[in-house]
Enzyme design. Structure first.
Site, PDB file in Angstrom:
ATOM      1  N   GLU A 166    -108.733  66.362  -0.718  1.00 44.77           N
ATOM      2  CA  GLU A 166    -108.435  67.354  -0.413  1.00 44.77           C
ATOM      3  C   GLU A 166    -108.552  68.296   0.347  1.00 44.77           C
ATOM      4  O   GLU A 166    -108.003  69.499   1.079  1.00 44.77           O
ATOM      5  CB  GLU A 166    -107.215  67.747  -1.407  1.00 44.77           C
ATOM      6  CG  GLU A 166    -106.549  68.534  -1.684  1.00 44.77           C
ATOM      7  CD  GLU A 166    -104.846  68.301  -0.912  1.00 44.77           C
ATOM      8  OE1 GLU A 166    -104.703  67.845   0.009  1.00 44.77           O
ATOM      9  OE2 GLU A 166    -104.347  69.585  -0.942  1.00 44.77           O
ATOM     10  N   LYS A 195    -107.127  69.922   3.652  1.00 43.62           N
ATOM     11  CA  LYS A 195    -106.510  71.440   3.857  1.00 43.62           C
ATOM     12  C   LYS A 195    -107.600  72.106   4.811  1.00 43.62           C
ATOM     13  O   LYS A 195    -106.937  72.624   5.825  1.00 43.62           O
ATOM     14  CB  LYS A 195    -107.137  72.540   2.372  1.00 43.62           C
ATOM     15  CG  LYS A 195    -106.269  72.378   1.212  1.00 43.62           C
ATOM     16  CD  LYS A 195    -104.661  72.462   1.580  1.00 43.62           C
ATOM     17  CE  LYS A 195    -103.640  71.767   2.230  1.00 43.62           C
ATOM     18  NZ  LYS A 195    -103.539  70.458   1.552  1.00 43.62           N
ATOM     19  N   HIS A 235    -125.630  56.831   2.261  1.00 43.72           N
ATOM     20  CA  HIS A 235    -125.325  55.756   3.125  1.00 43.72           C
ATOM     21  C   HIS A 235    -124.433  56.001   4.042  1.00 43.72           C
ATOM     22  O   HIS A 235    -123.579  54.989   4.957  1.00 43.72           O
ATOM     23  CB  HIS A 235    -123.636  54.283   2.592  1.00 43.72           C
ATOM     24  CG  HIS A 235    -124.574  54.368   0.887  1.00 43.72           C
ATOM     25  ND1 HIS A 235    -125.766  53.579   0.739  1.00 43.72           N
ATOM     26  CD2 HIS A 235    -123.979  55.374  -0.682  1.00 43.72           C
ATOM     27  CE1 HIS A 235    -125.386  53.185  -0.902  1.00 43.72           C
ATOM     28  NE2 HIS A 235    -125.040  53.672  -1.099  1.00 43.72           N
ATOM     29  N   TRP A 274     -82.265  76.415  -5.697  1.00 47.40           N
ATOM     30  CA  TRP A 274     -83.250  74.765  -5.636  1.00 47.40           C
ATOM     31  C   TRP A 274     -82.764  74.433  -6.976  1.00 47.40           C
ATOM     32  O   TRP A 274     -83.108  74.934  -8.142  1.00 47.40           O
ATOM     33  CB  TRP A 274     -83.926  76.008  -4.992  1.00 47.40           C
ATOM     34  CG  TRP A 274     -85.993  74.956  -5.865  1.00 47.40           C
ATOM     35  CD1 TRP A 274     -86.736  74.014  -6.987  1.00 47.40           C
ATOM     36  CD2 TRP A 274     -86.388  74.088  -4.109  1.00 47.40           C
ATOM     37  NE1 TRP A 274     -87.556  73.517  -6.118  1.00 47.40           N
ATOM     38  CE2 TRP A 274     -87.218  73.017  -4.699  1.00 47.40           C
ATOM     39  CE3 TRP A 274     -85.850  74.053  -3.162  1.00 47.40           C
ATOM     40  CZ2 TRP A 274     -87.805  72.591  -4.211  1.00 47.40           C
ATOM     41  CZ3 TRP A 274     -86.883  72.559  -2.935  1.00 47.40           C
ATOM     42  CH2 TRP A 274     -87.982  72.572  -3.162  1.00 47.40           C
ATOM     43  N   CYS A 300     -84.554  80.003  -7.618  1.00 47.21           N
ATOM     44  CA  CYS A 300     -83.389  80.120  -6.434  1.00 47.21           C
ATOM     45  C   CYS A 300     -83.433  81.264  -5.916  1.00 47.21           C
ATOM     46  O   CYS A 300     -83.767  82.403  -6.974  1.00 47.21           O
ATOM     47  CB  CYS A 300     -82.371  79.876  -7.746  1.00 47.21           C
ATOM     48  SG  CYS A 300     -82.262  78.374  -8.862  1.00 47.21           S
ATOM     49  N   ARG A 335     -86.855  80.797  -1.744  1.00 55.46           N
ATOM     50  CA  ARG A 335     -86.732  80.263  -2.766  1.00 55.46           C
ATOM     51  C   ARG A 335     -86.118  79.161  -3.171  1.00 55.46           C
ATOM     52  O   ARG A 335     -86.067  78.450  -4.258  1.00 55.46           O
ATOM     53  CB  ARG A 335     -85.855  81.517  -3.190  1.00 55.46           C
ATOM     54  CG  ARG A 335     -86.716  82.879  -3.077  1.00 55.46           C
ATOM     55  CD  ARG A 335     -86.277  84.546  -4.241  1.00 55.46           C
ATOM     56  NE  ARG A 335     -86.192  84.250  -5.298  1.00 55.46           N
ATOM     57  CZ  ARG A 335     -86.893  83.591  -6.383  1.00 55.46           C
ATOM     58  NH1 ARG A 335     -88.624  84.052  -5.233  1.00 55.46           N
ATOM     59  NH2 ARG A 335     -87.474  83.500  -7.115  1.00 55.46           N
ATOM     60  N   LYS A 350     -92.971  69.820   7.781  1.00 50.12           N
ATOM     61  CA  LYS A 350     -92.570  70.495   6.595  1.00 50.12           C
ATOM     62  C   LYS A 350     -92.778  68.460   5.422  1.00 50.12           C
ATOM     63  O   LYS A 350     -92.941  67.999   5.015  1.00 50.12           O
ATOM     64  CB  LYS A 350     -92.636  71.008   5.924  1.00 50.12           C
ATOM     65  CG  LYS A 350     -92.465  71.161   4.454  1.00 50.12           C
ATOM     66  CD  LYS A 350     -94.112  72.172   3.881  1.00 50.12           C
ATOM     67  CE  LYS A 350     -93.851  71.844   2.122  1.00 50.12           C
ATOM     68  NZ  LYS A 350     -95.546  71.833   2.347  1.00 50.12           N
ATOM     69  N   GLU A 403    -106.149  70.903   8.364  1.00 46.27           N
ATOM     70  CA  GLU A 403    -105.045  71.041   8.884  1.00 46.27           C
ATOM     71  C   GLU A 403    -104.841  71.912   9.860  1.00 46.27           C
ATOM     72  O   GLU A 403    -103.664  71.784  10.401  1.00 46.27           O
ATOM     73  CB  GLU A 403    -103.940  70.241   8.118  1.00 46.27           C
ATOM     74  CG  GLU A 403    -103.805  70.425   6.635  1.00 46.27           C
ATOM     75  CD  GLU A 403    -102.983  70.141   5.784  1.00 46.27           C
ATOM     76  OE1 GLU A 403    -101.960  69.304   6.185  1.00 46.27           O
ATOM     77  OE2 GLU A 403    -103.008  70.531   4.757  1.00 46.27           O
ATOM     78  N   ASN A 420     -81.458  82.273 -12.305  1.00 42.15           N
ATOM     79  CA  ASN A 420     -82.101  81.528 -11.667  1.00 42.15           C
ATOM     80  C   ASN A 420     -83.207  81.352 -12.428  1.00 42.15           C
ATOM     81  O   ASN A 420     -83.568  82.206 -13.283  1.00 42.15           O
ATOM     82  CB  ASN A 420     -83.073  82.291 -10.060  1.00 42.15           C
ATOM     83  CG  ASN A 420     -84.353  82.181 -10.507  1.00 42.15           C
ATOM     84  OD1 ASN A 420     -84.942  81.207 -10.800  1.00 42.15           O
ATOM     85  ND2 ASN A 420     -85.028  83.104 -10.065  1.00 42.15           N
ATOM     86  N   GLY A 421     -84.027  79.608 -13.059  1.00 45.86           N
ATOM     87  CA  GLY A 421     -84.742  79.792 -14.416  1.00 45.86           C
ATOM     88  C   GLY A 421     -83.699  78.415 -15.033  1.00 45.86           C
ATOM     89  O   GLY A 421     -83.327  77.381 -14.291  1.00 45.86           O
TER      90      GLY A 421
HETATM   91  C1  F6R Z   1    -100.819  67.960   3.606  1.00 49.27           C
HETATM   92  C2  F6R Z   1     -99.427  67.970   3.639  1.00 49.27           C
HETATM   93  C3  F6R Z   1     -99.036  66.491   3.771  1.00 49.27           C
HETATM   94  C4  F6R Z   1     -98.278  65.612   2.683  1.00 49.27           C
HETATM   95  C5  F6R Z   1     -97.822  64.429   3.480  1.00 49.27           C
HETATM   96  C6  F6R Z   1     -96.750  64.019   2.291  1.00 49.27           C
HETATM   97  O1  F6R Z   1    -101.084  69.667   3.471  1.00 49.27           O
HETATM   98  O2  F6R Z   1     -98.689  68.498   3.367  1.00 49.27           O
HETATM   99  O3  F6R Z   1     -99.861  65.553   3.972  1.00 49.27           O
HETATM  100  O4  F6R Z   1     -98.655  65.882   1.110  1.00 49.27           O
HETATM  101  O5  F6R Z   1     -97.089  64.548   4.594  1.00 49.27           O
HETATM  102  O6  F6R Z   1     -95.611  64.945   1.788  1.00 49.27           O
HETATM  103  P1  F6R Z   1     -94.833  64.373   0.806  1.00 49.27           P
HETATM  104  O7  F6R Z   1     -95.583  65.398  -0.306  1.00 49.27           O
HETATM  105  O8  F6R Z   1     -93.663  65.197   1.430  1.00 49.27           O
HETATM  106  O9  F6R Z   1     -94.102  63.065   0.918  1.00 49.27           O
END
Ligand code: F6R
Length: 615
Positions: A488, A492, A511, A75, A2, A27, A610, A495, A101-102
């Site tokens: 993963e 990374k 294969h 948060w 927070c 935060r 996001k 993207e 915060n915590g």
């Molecule tokens: C990759 C990424 C996305 C999310 C996906 C699911 O770095 O951020 O692939 O993982 O959109 O999002 P959440 O976890 O918010 O359901």
């Protein structure tokens, strides 16, 4: 996580606090509140939503004369985001006001004791427990606020940074820190308190940073006195001159939020297991699982639904649930699951994983599973999010806000929660020996410091990134627990750097993908000691004989892969089921550095959002 802000001095407190809160919204931003005291009237305003909502709501009713105030952007950790749970909170007498915060881990037992002593509570927060504990101590022991805070904090288990004031002592603010940051800006007869220096950078460049287990009494005209919370020893004041600008402060001195969040992982993982992993007692405490143990134990299978990085965390969970708890698991893309008429019954437990808790496909998958009678458990980061509310029970990851679009700390904290659940079920089913169970708990507790060690390879990873930044394609390979890590790692890279990358189980390479390998192709291979090591080494030999460039992610001290690979990046040794928490770190850093070197917008990659709230 927070954001907290406080002011005491000769200026109007309100604008300083409200602007400061806006700067701390990175935060946390699910609710906000402010308390202002002008010597006569105490005004407290709080609301669910952003600081802007608070501003709109309170602008008309706030006393502008107040020279003392504290504010908070939340948060949520305990209690959903709503007006009542928003901070500040005050004590039963209405005299003491706090922002926090915590997480107070033992808030439940403290609350019970306070209720027995006649205290009442309006919110579901641990913070309201803390402020009443302080009041109780103050009255019982007949001590001043500073002493009462100190005695109370010595009874508390958890993490905090707090600011408290007493209406009867309007020239004083008491602050304390354990595990969450706290800075004090020192001006001419005025003091600024904040989670970082961004709220006061234009007023003063002189700052004092509290260390863990320290508290300070700040008094107008008398200055600031810092003491150790445990034994009351006085601490020398070390005033620093701030060199950073506003943006650098918000990002904790890192160039991007993504890098900051990568480096936050040791603490984020610690926050995830805080209060849940009790190594000495040999207990994992998770109310959402404890309360529904029968459902988990009687389930025919567990079906995991998620998208993107969260789906990869689900794949790691499949290995660990089957390996340790011997429960059959299926992992589904939520978007496929929701439309393919899946066979789901009331004998299934569905686990939905989502950082944001708002992903439309995951939400739809949950509704479908519930409609078919399944028990649905959520693993979310955002408290009070749609998925957290839609599921029957759940466990939060407590990673703090993730601002960078590419998920980093969300992934490792999701794996941490899922590992805790798997170990808990394994213990309950008797599918793990007592000694193995204890060993896993001990190793899990060590993971944050091992992650911190893995992060020390940053400079070396940057050199590797520089060599491969112009690659057109990359292949990521791993086996067992580290196959999802390969997926993963590839996600990374693509993207944020827009380089085409694929993750494969190492043995599948022959294969098909092996046809792609030539001297232009970097192949990142996760080859830790315990995970099918010899087999992965054979796969590396296959790549080498086709002249592929090999970057090996290996266990510290490895010599075998070093002989074959063009580069190696070491991670500390751990148990195989926990290895994804370490091997994923260099892959995050590698993609980060490549993207930065290519001049890409790391925190907001093109075409991405996001939280994906559309199909
Ligand atoms: C990759 C990424 C996305 C999310 C996906 C699911 O770095 O951020 O692939 O993982 O959109 O999002 P959440 O976890 O918010 O359901």
């Amino acid at each position: 996580m927070c954001g907290i802000v406080g002011y005491i001095g000769h200026r109007e407190a309100y604008p300083i606090i409200i602007e400061g809160l806006k700067r701390l919204e990175y935060r946390g931003y699910d609710s906000a509140g402010i308390a202002l005291f002008d010597g006569t009237d105490l005004k407290v305003s709080k609301t669910k939503g952003k600081v802007l909502d608070l501003e709109n709501r309170v602008a008309s009713e706030i006393s502008t004369n107040a020279k003392l105030g504290i504010g908070h952007t939340r948060w949520a950790t305990h209690g959903v985001p709503n007006d009542i749970n928003a901070h500040p909170h005050y004590s039963n007498s209405g005299n003491l006001v706090i922002i926090h915060n915590g997480i107070i881990e033992n808030y439940d037992s403290l609350k019970k004791e306070l209720i027995a002593r006649g205290y009442t509570f309006k919110s579901d927060t641990d913070t309201e427990v803390l402020i009443n504990l302080i009041e109780d101590v103050k009255l019982k022991e007949n001590v001043k606020l500073g002493k009462a805070v100190q005695i109370a904090l010595n009874q508390v288990i958890g993490a905090y940074s707090i600011a408290v004031f007493d209406k009867n002592k309007p020239d004083e603010i008491v602050i304390a820190r354990l595990g969450s940051p706290l800075a004090v800006g020192i001006g001419e007869d005025e003091f600024f308190i904040a989670s970082d220096a961004s709220p006061f950078i234009e007023y003063t460049k002189n700052a004092v940073y509290l260390e863990d287990e320290e508290m300070a009494i700040i008094r107008i005209n008398k200055g600031i006195k810092i003491r150790k919370i445990k034994d009351d020893t006085l601490v020398d004041l070390y005033v620093q001159e701030l060199q950073m600008n506003l943006e650098q402060i918000e990002k904790g001195g890192y160039e991007h939020f993504m890098l900051k969040e990568i480096h936050e992982q040791p603490n984020a993982i610690r926050d995830t297991y805080r209060g849940r992993l009790l190594v000495k007692e040999g207990i994992i405490r998770m109310a959402g699982v404890d309360d529904n143990m029968e459902k988990f134990l009687n389930a025919n299978r567990i079906v995991i639904v998620a998208c993107g990085t969260s789906w990869h965390a689900g794949l790691v969970a499949e290995y660990i649930f089957e390996d340790l708890a011997r429960i059959p698991v299926e992992v589904e893309y939520a978007s496929e699951f929701r439309y393919r008429n899946p066979v789901i019954t009331s004998n299934d437990v569905v686990i939905a994983i989502s950082q944001s808790g708002e992903t439309a496909d995951t939400l739809a998958a949950i509704k479908l599973a519930k409609a078919n009678g399944a028990f649905v458990f959520g693993v979310c980061n955002v408290v009070g999010s749609s998925i957290a509310r839609e599921t029957n029970a759940g466990a939060y990851t407590h990673a703090g806000p993730e601002i960078g679009v590419a998920s980093t700390k969300a992934f490792t904290t999701q794996i941490t929660v899922l590992t805790l659940i798997a170990l808990k079920l394994a213990k309950a089913k008797g599918s793990i020996s007592n000694s193995d169970y204890r060993y896993h708990l001990q190793e899990l507790e060590l993971i944050p410091e091992k992650v911190a060690k893995a992060l020390q390879s940053d400079e070396h990873i940057k050199e590797v990134a520089d060599i491969y930044k112009d690659a057109r394609n990359c292949l990521y390979l791993g086996r067992g627990y580290n196959f999802p890590v390969a997926l993963e790692g590839a996600l990374k890279l693509k993207e944020i750097s827009y380089i085409h990358a694929e993750g494969y189980p190492a043995a599948e390479m022959k294969h098909g993908p092996i046809a792609l390998i030539d001297e232009q192709m970097p192949v990142i291979v996760v080859a830790t000691k315990k995970g099918h090591y010899e087999k992965v080494v054979s796969n590396i030999q296959e790549i080498k004989s086709r002249k592929g460039k090999i970057i090996g992610i290996v266990t510290e001290g490895d010599v075998h892969v070093q002989e074959l690979a063009d580069h190696i990046i070491e991670v500390p040794e751990t148990l195989e089921p926990l290895s994804p928490l370490l091997t994923t770190i260099p892959l995050q850093l590698l993609s980060y550095h490549i993207a930065v070197m290519l001049g890409k917008n790391v925190d907001q990659p093109r075409n991405l959002a996001k939280s994906v709230t559309v199909e």
